[in-house]
Design an enzyme around this catalytic site. Structure first.
Site, PDB file in Angstrom:
ATOM      1  N   GLU A  59       0.839  -1.198   0.000  1.00  0.00           N
ATOM      2  CA  GLU A  59       0.000   0.000   0.000  1.00  0.00           C
ATOM      3  C   GLU A  59       0.878   1.255   0.000  1.00  0.00           C
ATOM      4  OE1 GLU A  59      -0.146  -2.585   1.948  1.00  0.00           O
ATOM      5  OE2 GLU A  59      -2.168  -3.029   2.695  1.00  0.00           O
ATOM      6  N   SER A 175      16.752 -39.948 -16.519  1.00  0.00           N
ATOM      7  CA  SER A 175      15.480 -39.241 -16.345  1.00  0.00           C
ATOM      8  C   SER A 175      15.462 -37.927 -17.109  1.00  0.00           C
ATOM      9  CB  SER A 175      15.224 -38.992 -14.860  1.00  0.00           C
ATOM     10  OG  SER A 175      16.224 -38.146 -14.331  1.00  0.00           O
ATOM     11  N   TRP A 177      15.079 -36.268 -20.562  1.00  0.00           N
ATOM     12  CA  TRP A 177      14.076 -35.577 -19.756  1.00  0.00           C
ATOM     13  C   TRP A 177      12.763 -36.342 -19.850  1.00  0.00           C
ATOM     14  CZ3 TRP A 177      15.996 -32.219 -16.569  1.00  0.00           C
ATOM     15  CH2 TRP A 177      17.147 -31.507 -16.910  1.00  0.00           C
ATOM     16  N   GLU A 274      11.462 -31.210  -4.424  1.00  0.00           N
ATOM     17  CA  GLU A 274      11.700 -31.794  -5.743  1.00  0.00           C
ATOM     18  C   GLU A 274      12.193 -33.239  -5.689  1.00  0.00           C
ATOM     19  OE1 GLU A 274      13.250 -29.656  -8.957  1.00  0.00           O
ATOM     20  OE2 GLU A 274      12.574 -27.703  -8.295  1.00  0.00           O
ATOM     21  N   ARG A 278      11.864 -41.147  -1.485  1.00  0.00           N
ATOM     22  CA  ARG A 278      11.786 -41.431  -0.044  1.00  0.00           C
ATOM     23  C   ARG A 278      11.551 -40.163   0.754  1.00  0.00           C
ATOM     24  NH1 ARG A 278      15.951 -44.904  -0.765  1.00  0.00           N
ATOM     25  NH2 ARG A 278      17.362 -43.544   0.360  1.00  0.00           N
ATOM     26  N   ALA A 280      10.019 -37.477  -0.350  1.00  0.00           N
ATOM     27  CA  ALA A 280       8.614 -37.126  -0.592  1.00  0.00           C
ATOM     28  C   ALA A 280       7.707 -38.026   0.248  1.00  0.00           C
ATOM     29  CB  ALA A 280       8.286 -37.254  -2.078  1.00  0.00           C
TER      30      ALA A 280
END
Lengths: 342, 342
Positions: A59, A175, A177, A274, A278, A280
């Site tokens: 503000e 991996s 991609w 990310e 394990r 996660a």
């Protein structure tokens, strides 16, 4: 101001949302707020957003730009103006001093210390409206901060990319991609907007990721989130995550609550988890993942690791249940956002 | 007929598509075609669809209903009218005899024996248009048959339900239910519309599925697809798939090409492959899955089997690549259809 001359409030709120989105990742532990000042004729005369902690709130930034043109005008803000003296004076004081006649905000302040702004404005004769584009703000720029304000814990988005058959890598662990360039560019933008990116030490050892935010041309983004690696044991001296392109924090614990307490103590509000599976799993099992963001690629592998491991679920009745919040395309991939039912 | 009085052709084609969809699963190896006859004023005077093999084609059914009102009118058909005497006379003859002035079809006949219908109609002074809602018909009711006409092989849709983390069952093998009641009802409708449902013998031993098509109230649907179990070794005497609620075919081979040749020989055009992971892997590896249909549930398991196994992919560069064709909601689940790029 006559209604027909007036820039619609919803347009002004969209501008405020854009202003707040632009400062995502720079304001924690303060909320990333956007504000727009309309003059008495409904013309935009000031746009502002929260400055880094200790700096002016949205503000104040917008009022500074507006100057005397704010008098008799209208302030449109994504969050209820604060009524609290912290490192800066209350925004309500600034709005009253500037002589705005109306204030419209999207989300009420959940912080008991800072709340009461709307009431105090009304007590001074200011017309106050609330709820404009509220859901858009709640799910958008203020999502993480509102979670943090409610729980005291950083908001955790678990992000991963998987094939249609749920693999995050092939049988030989390759991996790069799984997901498309479009999806990877989105993720770099998410990193730029987060306070921290988190991985397990195993991911550092296996993939040696750099965990920086980059633009599509490969150059470093203008700001970098804190890189957080969790897990006992040292990080290899040559690990890319130890380079000087961004700050890195190594926490020698996997325990989700302890990890989040450490991060909260450092003013981290918004975390992008990310991997790996394990880490996660530990966060899911602890109930400390708040949002799942999946980039689903139109490919099949038939072998290779799954995104999530050891989440503490043994039987179908104990499935961790979320609800889909948004499903859309990201180039050739499907982007899926899921959250826990409130 | 004046254009403004006329029921739009696109509306008539939609009616024809609905008529063809209603006979899915009953016409193979003939195509499920829908036909609508408009009279000279554009009023619908006949609707028909392909009858079971040996029976009349869609145009004949619609013309029968229209009778003399077809004269000077218009036929709207999902597939180019055939010009070929099989078990029934050419539909082109019927349209000419009825005196229709216009014919509009969605998809040209890919069958060289049956094609030439449009040319012959034109040679007799009939106005012919093609391509109306073509993609909708190609992806919809004629998808499997067009594949079969082009390749000689049944069209295979691999259908499965998985959690966000790619599991089709929990750690203890429980899988009832991964997906929502809405998704399961959709699958029963898909079964009803398919010529055959296929599973591996392992799935029969593990889950003892009945593989019938049922209505939402649990009652048997009005038609049942052929149940196909593949794999050497006998089926248990008490297996539910051996009950008398539908026909069952046990093929003592897993080899996808041989399986599909057997099914084609029996007039099967449209196959729903429902598992398990190794059978799906064999079909994917052989390039004999034509469409992937995933019901993605908003849950996390962190353990349990993946949908696909042993698809012959060892490294990320060899990912089997598809493209998303349709993404939508099915109750709380996301329904995802993916096909191979043409």
């Amino acid at each position: 101001m006559s209604p027909q001359d007036r820039l619609p409030l919803v347009e002004a709120m969209r501008t405020a949302i854009a202003a707040s989105t632009a400062v995502l990742g720079t304001t924690s532990p303060n909320p990333p707020v956007g504000a727009v000042i309309l003059d008495v004729d409904g013309v935009v005369v000031g746009v502002g957003a929260t400055q880094p902690a200790g700096g002016p709130h949205a503000e104040v930034m917008a009022l500074r730009e507006a100057g005397e043109k704010a008098r008799g005008g209208c302030a449109v803000v994504t969050l209820e103006p604060c009524n609290h003296t912290g490192r800066t004076p209350p925004c309500v004081d600034g709005l009253l001093a500037a002589g705005v006649a109306e204030v419209h905000f999207a989300v009420a302040d959940p912080n008991p210390k800072a709340a009461g702004g709307a009431d105090r404005l009304r007590a001074h004769g200011v017309e106050v409206g609330s709820g404009l584009l509220e859901e858009q703000v709640r799910r958008g720029p203020l999502r993480a901060w509102l979670h943090y304000a409610r729980t005291g814990r950083p908001h955790v988005t678990w992000k991963y990319a998987a094939t249609l058959d749920g693999r995050v890598a092939a049988a030989d662990s390759t991996s790069r991609w799984i997901s498309s360039p479009e999806s990877r560019a989105e993720v770099h933008q998410l990193r730029r907007q987060a306070d921290a990116i988190m991985v397990g030490r195993g991911t550092v050892l296996a993939d040696d990721p750099e965990l920086t935010a980059r633009a599509e041309d490969g150059s470093l983004a203008d700001r970098q989130p804190l890189r957080v690696v969790v897990g006992a044991g040292d990080l290899p001296v040559g690990a890319r995550v130890r380079n000087d392109l961004a700050e890195t924090l190594h926490l020698r614990t996997h325990e989700p609550k302890m990890v989040l307490a450490e991060l909260a103590a450092r003013g981290v509000v918004d975390v992008l988890l990310e991997g790996g599976p394990r880490l996660a799993g530990a966060f899911v099992a602890a109930g400390l993942v708040d949002r799942v963001l999946l980039y689903l690629a139109p490919g099949l592998l038939g072998a290779g690791p799954a995104a999530l491991a050891e989440a503490g679920v043994g039987t179908i009745a104990d499935t961790v249940r979320l609800q889909f919040e948004e499903v859309g395309m990201s180039g050739p991939d499907v982007r899926i956002s899921a959250v826990f039912p409130r």
